[in-house]
Design an enzyme around this catalytic site. Structure first.
Site: not given
Ligand code: ATR
Length: 279
Positions: A66, A78, A129, A132, A222
């Site tokens: 992406k 934009e 954060a 997605a 999902y």
């Molecule tokens: P995507 O692009 O699918 O959103 P990503 O960019 O890897 O995936 O984002 C993962 C999100 O899930 C982040 O908000 C991550 O939190 P951190 O920014 O603190 O790493 C969160 N996440 C993943 N595993 C987690 C867990 N076990 N507990 C809490 N947050 C988690």
């Protein structure tokens, strides 16, 4: 004219997009194909060369491309430029233009069952954060809701979202504990992390003790269709919104950009659920 559409990513063997876009082609009474173009990082330039030579009308882009796809585009809209990510490419007279349909697709998916939810000084809590969450955050602030707070494990990642803000929307960055304590403030809670995804189906990102029963709880995971978070929210009498609906509506928006057909897809939400259940 037969539309040439597809998806690039790695791995994509289990993608639901071919099924979704085949339904859309049928519904629109258009001829066409939606094919999977799988390849690792090394293969990506050749995959894209193939798509260029084939003069595809458009394609979707998923993990892990992406961001890197940006280098291969002639233009970006934009939102995609601000997000630095593209999930839909449209062949516009030989030029490739990149769009991001995740956020607007999410908004469409929630407005369909809850048409007034984003209209009335709405307070939203976004959990997570990651990539997605960025698109969803941007699309929500464009709805001019009152508040979109973000809770994340690492607060600095959430603070970076503040540059995506437009208009008057207020955003506070919270820990999950802080979010749990003030949960009754929110009309909509959107879970965007991978927590609760198969096979870790027991995991739940926050506790819902302070949830109001008129709040909508939404989870973009999902698989399973009803996550632990959604099940818990349902038990407490709140309204729930499933992740596969977003998948369908971001596809609807991509299809619209490729074909100029604006399809009513609400009836496909249940069919997609059956498909996910393997029925
Ligand atoms: P995507 O692009 O699918 O959103 P990503 O960019 O890897 O995936 O984002 C993962 C999100 O899930 C982040 O908000 C991550 O939190 P951190 O920014 O603190 O790493 C969160 N996440 C993943 N595993 C987690 C867990 N076990 N507990 C809490 N947050 C988690």
């Amino acid at each position: 004219m037969a539309y040439k559409l597809g998806l690039i990513g790695h791995p994509i063997g289990h993608s639901l997009s071919p099924w979704i876009h085949d339904q859309f082609l049928d519904l629109a009474r258009l001829d066409g194909e939606y094919k999977l173009y799988e390849g690792d990082h090394q293969a990506l330039p050749n995959v894209l060369k193939h798509l260029k030579e084939k003069a595809v009308d458009g394609f979707n882009v998923t993990v892990p491309y992406k961001q890197v796809i940006v280098d291969y585009l002639d233009e970006m809209n934009e939102d995609a430029r601000i997000l630095g990510a593209v999930n839909t490419v449209v062949n516009e007279g030989g030029k490739w233009k990149g769009y991001s349909t995740d956020g607007e697709g999410y908004v469409r998916s929630i407005v369909e069952p809850f048409p007034n939810l984003l209209k009335n000084q709405t307070s939203v809590l976004l959990l997570g954060a990651g990539g997605a969450a960025r698109g969803i955050y941007r699309a929500l602030v464009q709805q001019q809701v009152k508040t979109v707070d973000i809770a994340n494990r690492s607060k600095d990642k959430a603070e970076a979202f503040l540059s995506l803000r437009t208009g008057e929307v207020k955003t506070s960055v919270l820990s999950y504990h802080e979010a749990e304590a003030q949960l009754s403030e929110y009309d909509l809670i959107v879970q965007t992390t991978s927590v609760g995804m198969k096979p870790n189906v027991e995991d739940q990102i926050i506790q819902l003790d302070n949830l109001r029963n008129d709040t909508v709880v939404s989870d973009i995971v999902y698989q399973p269709i009803t996550t632990s978070l959604l099940e818990d929210a349902k038990q407490r009498g709140a309204k729930i919104h499933h992740g596969h609906a977003m998948l369908l509506y971001q596809g609807q928006l991509a299809f619209e950009k490729w074909t100029n057909k604006n399809l009513d897809v609400a009836h496909l939400v249940d069919r997609l659920e059956n498909k996910l259940r393997g029925e």
